[in-house]
Motif scaffolding. Structure first.
Motif, PDB file in Angstrom:
ATOM      1  N   ARG A   1     -10.333   0.546  28.257  1.00 38.93           N
ATOM      2  CA  ARG A   1     -10.458   1.964  28.623  1.00 38.93           C
ATOM      3  C   ARG A   1      -9.187   2.748  28.331  1.00 38.93           C
ATOM      4  O   ARG A   1      -9.023   3.866  28.817  1.00 38.93           O
ATOM      5  N   GLY A   2      -8.281   2.147  27.549  1.00 39.35           N
ATOM      6  CA  GLY A   2      -7.028   2.832  27.246  1.00 39.35           C
ATOM      7  C   GLY A   2      -6.048   2.826  28.394  1.00 39.35           C
ATOM      8  O   GLY A   2      -5.102   3.619  28.408  1.00 39.35           O
ATOM      9  N   GLU A   3      -6.249   1.911  29.335  1.00 40.22           N
ATOM     10  CA  GLU A   3      -5.414   1.902  30.535  1.00 40.22           C
ATOM     11  C   GLU A   3      -3.957   1.534  30.256  1.00 40.22           C
ATOM     12  O   GLU A   3      -3.065   1.820  31.079  1.00 40.22           O
ATOM     13  N   ASN A   4      -3.685   0.935  29.090  1.00 38.67           N
ATOM     14  CA  ASN A   4      -2.313   0.532  28.773  1.00 38.67           C
ATOM     15  C   ASN A   4      -1.608   1.491  27.811  1.00 38.67           C
ATOM     16  O   ASN A   4      -0.520   1.176  27.319  1.00 38.67           O
ATOM     17  N   LEU A   5      -2.226   2.618  27.555  1.00 44.40           N
ATOM     18  CA  LEU A   5      -1.576   3.626  26.720  1.00 44.40           C
ATOM     19  C   LEU A   5      -0.325   4.133  27.434  1.00 44.40           C
ATOM     20  O   LEU A   5      -0.391   4.521  28.608  1.00 44.40           O
ATOM     21  N   PRO A   6       0.845   4.118  26.790  1.00 46.40           N
ATOM     22  CA  PRO A   6       2.075   4.564  27.455  1.00 46.40           C
ATOM     23  C   PRO A   6       1.961   5.974  28.016  1.00 46.40           C
ATOM     24  O   PRO A   6       1.294   6.845  27.426  1.00 46.40           O
ATOM     25  N   ALA A   7       2.630   6.199  29.118  1.00 44.56           N
ATOM     26  CA  ALA A   7       2.529   7.479  29.829  1.00 44.56           C
ATOM     27  C   ALA A   7       3.051   8.641  28.992  1.00 44.56           C
ATOM     28  O   ALA A   7       2.592   9.784  29.154  1.00 44.56           O
ATOM     29  N   HIS A   8       4.003   8.379  28.096  1.00 43.72           N
ATOM     30  CA  HIS A   8       4.586   9.487  27.319  1.00 43.72           C
ATOM     31  C   HIS A   8       3.813   9.762  26.029  1.00 43.72           C
ATOM     32  O   HIS A   8       4.212  10.630  25.242  1.00 43.72           O
ATOM     33  N   ALA A   9       2.714   9.055  25.805  1.00 40.26           N
ATOM     34  CA  ALA A   9       1.919   9.296  24.598  1.00 40.26           C
ATOM     35  C   ALA A   9       1.408  10.732  24.582  1.00 40.26           C
ATOM     36  O   ALA A   9       0.968  11.259  25.611  1.00 40.26           O
ATOM     37  N   ILE A  10       1.485  11.378  23.432  1.00 40.41           N
ATOM     38  CA  ILE A  10       1.023  12.760  23.355  1.00 40.41           C
ATOM     39  C   ILE A  10      -0.496  12.784  23.198  1.00 40.41           C
ATOM     40  O   ILE A  10      -1.113  11.813  22.762  1.00 40.41           O
ATOM     41  N   HIS A  11      -1.084  13.924  23.534  1.00 40.07           N
ATOM     42  CA  HIS A  11      -2.530  14.103  23.414  1.00 40.07           C
ATOM     43  C   HIS A  11      -2.796  15.446  22.758  1.00 40.07           C
ATOM     44  O   HIS A  11      -2.173  16.452  23.098  1.00 40.07           O
ATOM     45  N   GLY A  12      -3.720  15.464  21.818  1.00 39.89           N
ATOM     46  CA  GLY A  12      -4.127  16.717  21.201  1.00 39.89           C
ATOM     47  C   GLY A  12      -3.392  17.009  19.901  1.00 39.89           C
ATOM     48  O   GLY A  12      -2.183  16.773  19.786  1.00 39.89           O
ATOM     49  N   PHE A  13      -4.141  17.522  18.927  1.00 37.59           N
ATOM     50  CA  PHE A  13      -3.590  17.779  17.603  1.00 37.59           C
ATOM     51  C   PHE A  13      -2.493  18.829  17.634  1.00 37.59           C
ATOM     52  O   PHE A  13      -1.533  18.763  16.859  1.00 37.59           O
ATOM     53  N   GLU A  14      -2.616  19.800  18.552  1.00 38.26           N
ATOM     54  CA  GLU A  14      -1.608  20.850  18.611  1.00 38.26           C
ATOM     55  C   GLU A  14      -0.238  20.290  18.970  1.00 38.26           C
ATOM     56  O   GLU A  14       0.799  20.774  18.502  1.00 38.26           O
ATOM     57  N   ASN A  15      -0.216  19.229  19.771  1.00 39.36           N
ATOM     58  CA  ASN A  15       1.064  18.608  20.117  1.00 39.36           C
ATOM     59  C   ASN A  15       1.619  17.778  18.961  1.00 39.36           C
ATOM     60  O   ASN A  15       2.838  17.644  18.811  1.00 39.36           O
ATOM     61  N   LEU A  16       0.737  17.228  18.155  1.00 35.05           N
ATOM     62  CA  LEU A  16       1.191  16.534  16.949  1.00 35.05           C
ATOM     63  C   LEU A  16       1.819  17.527  15.985  1.00 35.05           C
ATOM     64  O   LEU A  16       2.884  17.260  15.402  1.00 35.05           O
ATOM     65  N   GLU A  17       1.181  18.665  15.806  1.00 34.83           N
ATOM     66  CA  GLU A  17       1.710  19.681  14.886  1.00 34.83           C
ATOM     67  C   GLU A  17       3.105  20.129  15.277  1.00 34.83           C
ATOM     68  O   GLU A  17       3.950  20.410  14.411  1.00 34.83           O
ATOM     69  N   LYS A  18       3.375  20.180  16.577  1.00 35.93           N
ATOM     70  CA  LYS A  18       4.701  20.620  17.042  1.00 35.93           C
ATOM     71  C   LYS A  18       5.804  19.698  16.552  1.00 35.93           C
ATOM     72  O   LYS A  18       6.941  20.146  16.362  1.00 35.93           O
ATOM     73  N   LEU A  19       5.483  18.429  16.351  1.00 39.18           N
ATOM     74  CA  LEU A  19       6.484  17.469  15.880  1.00 39.18           C
ATOM     75  C   LEU A  19       6.909  17.746  14.449  1.00 39.18           C
ATOM     76  O   LEU A  19       7.948  17.264  14.005  1.00 39.18           O
ATOM     77  N   PHE A  20       6.109  18.537  13.710  1.00 38.93           N
ATOM     78  CA  PHE A  20       6.422  18.830  12.305  1.00 38.93           C
ATOM     79  C   PHE A  20       6.882  20.263  12.103  1.00 38.93           C
ATOM     80  O   PHE A  20       7.105  20.688  10.976  1.00 38.93           O
ATOM     81  N   GLN A  21       7.042  21.010  13.180  1.00 39.30           N
ATOM     82  CA  GLN A  21       7.456  22.401  13.059  1.00 39.30           C
ATOM     83  C   GLN A  21       8.973  22.498  12.993  1.00 39.30           C
ATOM     84  O   GLN A  21       9.663  21.808  13.739  1.00 39.30           O
TER      85      GLN A  21
END
Length: 459
Positions: free
Chosen positions: A439-459
């Motif tokens: 169920r994704g229970e081990n996904l790290p707490a600081h993992a980003i969510h959403g494409f808009e947050n991914l885009e910010k990493l390239f701005q």
């Protein structure tokens, strides 16, 4: 009459005249009505759904008709960025215009134009040195994002007949992970060759039976196969939505994922850095071609049912960034030629865009390899009766090629007639290949969510 009121009346009249010209004098018709007229006039059937035609109108519709039905369809549909595919005698299917698919001869002619720029090893090397840095620019990887030093997340190894499987997650950008599985020989007394094993857009991707078999067989033969998710597929869906895969930044993230997997695995002292391969099918084949073009650490390449001079990749994760504008313009076959003189196996079939590989594109590759005196390092296995898949008929030449060039051993796996026994490969449930839990229970707490947050990493 007040002059201002008169002016208003004149403007209203003129607007009605213009409107009448727009609606009446331009002979506009709804696309659905135009299709019905074409079907009746040429005695054909055109399949479509209502969403494709709803709200679409065509100016001077009847003026686009010609004696030839094919020309008529092109005239009618091209202004709307649409086309038809022929599906049988007098039967067609309406489709969006495919910018990434050219006519066969058009692709061949363009490859010939590209090839006219070089005629020997020296001029070809100049061409490669023109294209490669431009690819990094187009991929938004120049400068390269800083490599993170967070530890990879690893599951326990699972032991099977002659090999082990261990799932992994590598952080490639802050809070962004690429996930996959290492298939490794159970017993090994020498340095291990590696085969990056991305896959295409088939359902279930790397969890499919044939994908697991291919990776398991490579491990049983003495190599390490690294199977990994496309962006916004598999466990990547814990962070992003499926529709994000069809955004151009998917091409950037997938490429960066492949590079970072290489960075990580080459730090393993058990790995043979002189034997690093990549083998992918369909969209995974496009990824294999691109990775080999930009990263010379890859010493062997196997694009499967993907390579063509007239097909650029039907997903934005293959063609959604201007990589094919690099060097003043290029295509996938020229990019594949950048593998020379490293060994390359191209597998093609008779029922997709690779159907004409032996006729033109393969001879071009042989010419480029000839600049190095290595014509025998590029091979084409063409399967004219096959379709677009990664079945046994494709896997067998993969095993043969790796056996020859990476010295993998098929002892106990291959019969006297050269056929392989894949029955000893264990097919795991999809959830067994997850690293973040069912169920994704081990996904790290600081993992980003959403494409808009991914885009910010390239701005």
């Amino acid at each position: 009459m007040n002059k201002y009121l008169l002016l208003v009346c004149v403007l209203v009249f003129l607007s009605k005249v213009v409107s009448a010209q727009d609606s009446d004098h331009q002979y506009r018709k709804p696309l659905k009505e135009v299709i019905e007229l074409i079907e009746k006039r040429y005695d054909i059937t055109i399949k479509y759904n209502e969403e494709q035609v709803d709200g679409k109108w065509l100016n001077y519709a009847a003026w686009r008709f010609r004696a030839d039905v094919e020309e008529t369809l092109k005239n009618v549909l091209a202004p709307l960025d649409m086309k038809v595919n022929k599906e049988g005698d007098r039967k067609y299917k309406l489709k969006e215009y495919e910018y990434y698919r050219w006519e066969v001869k058009e692709g061949w002619d363009y490859l010939d134009q590209l090839g006219a720029q070089y005629h020997d090893r020296e001029s070809w090397e100049l061409r490669k040195n023109q294209i490669r840095p431009a690819l990094y620019e187009a991929l938004r990887l120049s400068p390269m994002p800083e490599r993170l030093r967070s530890k990879p997340i690893l599951t326990a190894k699972r032991v099977f007949q002659g090999y082990t499987v261990q799932n992994f997650a590598l952080e490639i950008l802050p809070g962004v992970y690429v996930n996959g599985s290492f298939y490794t020989p159970l017993k090994n007394k020498r340095k291990i060759p590696v085969v990056l094993s991305p896959d295409g857009h088939w359902a279930d991707h790397r969890y499919r039976k044939d994908a697991q078999i291919r990776c398991a067989m490579i491990a049983k033969m003495g190599g390490m196969a690294i199977s990994y998710d496309l962006f916004a597929w598999g466990e990547s869906l814990l962070q992003f939505n499926a529709e994000d895969h069809r955004k151009s930044l998917a091409l950037t993230v997938q490429t960066l994922g492949g590079i970072r997997i290489l960075d990580y695995i080459l730090e393993n002292k058990e790995v043979d850095a002189t034997r690093i391969g990549i083998c992918g099918g369909s969209g995974g084949g496009s990824h294999a071609v691109l990775m080999t073009a930009i990263d010379e650490r890859i010493t062997l390449s196997i694009p499967v049912v993907s390579l063509s001079s007239y097909f650029y990749g039907g997903c934005p994760c293959e063609s959604g960034l201007p990589i094919h504008a690099c060097g003043g313009g290029t295509n996938n076959v020229e990019l594949a030629a950048m593998a020379a003189p490293r060994p390359q196996l191209v597998i093609s079939d008779g029922k997709d865009w690779t159907a004409h590989m032996p006729q033109h594109d393969y001879p071009y590759l042989q010419k480029i390899y000839g600049y190095y005196g290595e014509e025998n390092n590029v091979y084409n296995v063409h399967l004219p009766e096959d379709g677009h898949d990664f079945g046994y008929s494709k896997r067998k030449p993969v095993y043969d090629f790796l056996g020859k060039h990476f010295s993998l051993q098929a002892t106990g796996l291959q019969s006297s007639d050269g056929e392989y026994d894949e029955s000893g490969c264990t097919i795991e449930e999809k959830t067994a290949l997850y690293v973040f839990g069912v169920r994704g229970e081990n996904l790290p707490a600081h993992a980003i969510h959403g494409f808009e947050n991914l885009e910010k990493l390239f701005q």
